[in-house]
Structure formats: C-alpha cells, structure tokens
Design an enzyme around this catalytic site. Structure first.
Site, PDB file in Angstrom:
ATOM      1  N   SER A 151       2.956  -4.948  -5.073  1.00  0.00           N
ATOM      2  CA  SER A 151       1.919  -5.450  -5.967  1.00  0.00           C
ATOM      3  C   SER A 151       1.616  -4.405  -7.026  1.00  0.00           C
ATOM      4  O   SER A 151       1.408  -3.227  -6.707  1.00  0.00           O
ATOM      5  CB  SER A 151       0.651  -5.789  -5.180  1.00  0.00           C
ATOM      6  N   GLN A 202       0.811  -1.220   0.000  1.00  0.00           N
ATOM      7  CA  GLN A 202       0.000   0.000   0.000  1.00  0.00           C
ATOM      8  C   GLN A 202       0.840   1.263   0.000  1.00  0.00           C
ATOM      9  O   GLN A 202       0.387   2.315  -0.445  1.00  0.00           O
ATOM     10  CB  GLN A 202      -0.928   0.009   1.220  1.00  0.00           C
ATOM     11  N   THR A 256       7.360 -19.500 -16.965  1.00  0.00           N
ATOM     12  CA  THR A 256       7.586 -18.440 -17.940  1.00  0.00           C
ATOM     13  C   THR A 256       7.038 -17.117 -17.420  1.00  0.00           C
ATOM     14  O   THR A 256       5.917 -17.052 -16.906  1.00  0.00           O
ATOM     15  CB  THR A 256       6.904 -18.793 -19.270  1.00  0.00           C
ATOM     16  N   CYS A 302      -9.833  -7.911  -0.083  1.00  0.00           N
ATOM     17  CA  CYS A 302      -9.705  -9.361  -0.012  1.00  0.00           C
ATOM     18  C   CYS A 302     -10.625  -9.959   1.038  1.00  0.00           C
ATOM     19  O   CYS A 302     -10.869 -11.160   1.042  1.00  0.00           O
ATOM     20  CB  CYS A 302      -8.258  -9.745   0.305  1.00  0.00           C
TER      21      CYS A 302
END
Length: 397
Positions: A217, A197, A255, A343
C-alpha cells in the site's frame, strides 16, 4: 531531516496556544514524501490516458512503467508482475480471488493477527463457498509459530491458501514467512503475504520467502492514499474483481490512477534508497521512546517486545486506562498515536491482534501503538514520552 508540518487542530476543543503536533502514527498513514509529491505533480500534468496509443498516451504509460519498476525494485520482483490496485485491501481481495478461481484452492489458513482486509475476505469466502477455514493464533510474543500452520495444513483439503503477514501492523512483530512458505509449498499450498507494514521499513525480497502473492500500500511508506499493488511470483490467468478493460495484466479494469501510481513509485524508491540508514535511525528513536516510558513506569507491558520487530513500532500498555482515553489525552497534548489498526481504531472492541496473542480483554483494551517514520525526530520522541508519562502519573495517583 525534514520536520513534519501538521496543520493546527481547528476543532472546538483545540487550544489557540496549542504547540505543533508530534505525529507518531506512521503505521496508519505516513506523511507524503517530497519525492512522491513531485512525481504526482509531473503525472497530473500528463494530458493523456496511459492506454492511448498516441505520443501523449505513450508518455503517460512511461510514467506508469517507471513507477512499476520502482515498486518492483522495493520488493525484489519483476516489474511485469506488479499489478496496481486502489490499496492493500483490494490487493488482498484480488489475491484471494486468484487463488480460488485460478489456483483451485479448497481450504484457507490465515493467522489470527492478520489485518481485517485478509481476515474478512477469508471468512466471507469460506462461508460463501463452503471452504474449510483455520485461524492460527500467535504466541505470547506476537509471532505465529510455523509449526502451528504446518499442523493446520496437515488436516485440510488440498490445495490450501496460507495467509501470513510479514510484519504485524499493531505490535510490529516480524513473522516467519520464509519458513511458512517453505512448509506450505511442500504441502502444495499457495501463500499470500501482506507486506503493507513491512515494505520500506525492513528489507523485503519476493525471491527470498518465495510467496505466491505479496501485497503493498502506497500511503504506508510515504506515497499517496488510494494506491497499492499485488505482486505476483508467477504468471496468472486474470480473475479481476471488476469487469471492464484489460488494464493491469487484465487483473484490474479501469483507467489507471496515474498520479497515485507515480507517487507510489517515487515513495517506494525513496524508501528503498534510505533503508540502510533509516532503519537503524528509527530503531534508535523507538528504543529511546520505550526506555523513557519504562523508566517512568517499569511495569508497563511492551507487547511483542520479546520478538524481532519493525524498527519503527512500539505497542505499550498503560494499565488501568482504556486506549481510547489515552489517544484523546495525548491528542490534547499534541501527540498523535493510535489504539491499534487505524481501520478499526474507532471500535470499542479490544484488539483482535492482542487477544490472538492470549492477552485478557482488559489488557488488550489498554494498549497504544506508537509508530515512527521518515520525518520523525528526537523532539517528537521526547514530547510523546513526556505526554505519556504525565498521563501515567495521573492514572497512578
């Protein structure tokens, strides 16, 4: 400033005459920045695997390398120590794996206000491996006292892993990571800092706090979903969550998500370059929103309001009305907000962050999180404040 374009609500409850939405849920996901979109399209046009040795593979690898440097620059790290993952959750889990397998960690200390992607792995690993675990609560201001973590360290087997986020996702409160890291390192402990955050909203410098693991993130700062990073202070022997190829320093087999990585890198660079002007702009908007609300309802509690906060975040309660009801009412008024972490916002349990601050359960169930970002405007703030005030007035009748 580019206004955020949100598709109309096509649900049965949506009004055909609904006004364009005001999006104030950046701490859940920030809209994709134009720079990130352009970088992703460039990467999607690359026809090769970054691990291939031919010229096409080298071109794809160069795109990933550019993004690695952009993410590293956002947090003052060396590019070679940036490990791309599928998001902050995987990055946090990988950090625990490294600390236990390679760092020889024998005990865990986490703040009680951590995101579930830290709390749940800590509890799971403590139960599976028989590791002592201490969860340290925050003070009433939302800040975890450094001395409380030091006290926990003194009574646990060494070495320990200490997990303390840089800024809380619900209240925005900024945590004393530098001081905790100093105390932890003096006790021979490792430190994991979830900066998901904080990155792009306040300056983040890995060399400053000196934490051992830092997690990020992409979608929190205007990059795409499905990509994040674990940033390492030192070299570590690989302890991947998935067995496979040797991608990402051997830490993360599979990958690479080249388009996601490219978008993440471009968003990181855009956020870093805009930070000197964007942080005060968002703080002004947030303070305006808070002032309007408190002028209408002076007794409304601002959780974390007495501490240093992220410039974009406001956590405020409306006594007498559950947060889930508030979210739905504001959505009908064209305002998008959250009841805590995205979440966990579908749950009926009270916020674990607010209860860890000592709030009684009823108050913890009444708090909303308003969060702003790169496309937020004064009009968004005015509309959100008006909708919340209208709702508050109905409750108080």
């Amino acid at each position: 400033m580019t206004a955020l374009k949100v598709p109309p609500d096509t649900s049965p409850a949506a009004s055909p005459q609904a006004l364009p939405a005001a999006y104030l849920d950046y701490n859940a996901t920030a809209p994709l920045r134009p720079e990130a979109r352009a970088a992703m399209l460039e990467a999607l046009a690359a026809p090769a695997n970054p691990s291939s040795v031919h010229r096409f593979g080298r071109a794809a690898r160069a795109l990933a390398g550019r993004a690695r440097g952009q993410v590293a620059a956002l947090v003052g790290a060396e590019p070679k120590r940036v490990v791309f993952t599928s998001g902050g959750t995987e990055a946090n889990n990988l950090a625990f794996r490294l600390a236990i397998r390679q760092g020889g960690v024998k005990s865990l200390i986490v703040s009680a206000i951590e995101h579930d992607s830290v709390l749940r792995p800590a509890r799971l690993l403590a139960a599976e491996l028989g590791l002592p675990l201490r969860e340290v609560p925050a003070g009433p201001d939302g800040v975890v006292p450094a001395e409380a973590i030091a006290t926990a360290l003194a009574g646990l087997p060494r070495p320990a892993l200490v997990a303390l986020m840089l800024a809380n996702n619900e209240t925005g409160t900024i945590q004393p990571v530098a001081e905790v890291t100093r105390l932890a390192h003096e006790a021979g402990a490792l430190v994991l800092t979830d900066a998901v955050q904080a990155a792009g909203k306040i300056p983040v410098d890995l060399a400053g706090p000196g934490c051992d693991f830092l997690t990020l993130s992409g979608h929190k700062l205007g990059g795409p979903t499905g990509v994040g990073a674990l940033v390492l202070r030192d070299d570590w022997t690989p302890a991947p969550l998935l067995a496979g190829g040797g991608q990402e320093l051997g830490m993360r087999a599979g990958t690479e998500n080249l388009s996601g990585i490219a978008g993440f890198g471009a968003a990181a660079e855009a956020a870093r370059l805009a930070l000197p002007t964007e942080a005060p702009r968002l703080a002004d908007l947030r303070d305006r929103l808070q002032a309007l609300m408190l002028a209408a309802l002076p007794g409304a509690p601002v959780h974390g309001g007495g501490a240093a906060r992220l410039p974009n975040t406001l956590c405020i309660g409306l006594p007498g009305l559950p947060a889930e009801t508030q979210v739905m009412a504001l959505d009908l008024a064209g305002v998008a907000v959250s009841a805590g972490s995205a979440c966990s916002s579908g749950k009926v349990t009270p916020s674990h962050v607010l209860t860890a601050m000592g709030l009684p359960e009823p108050a913890a169930r009444e708090a909303l999180r308003f969060s702003l970002g790169w496309a937020s405007t004064a009009a968004d703030v005015e509309r959100a404040a008006a909708a919340w005030i209208t709702l508050a007035q109905k409750v108080l009748k």
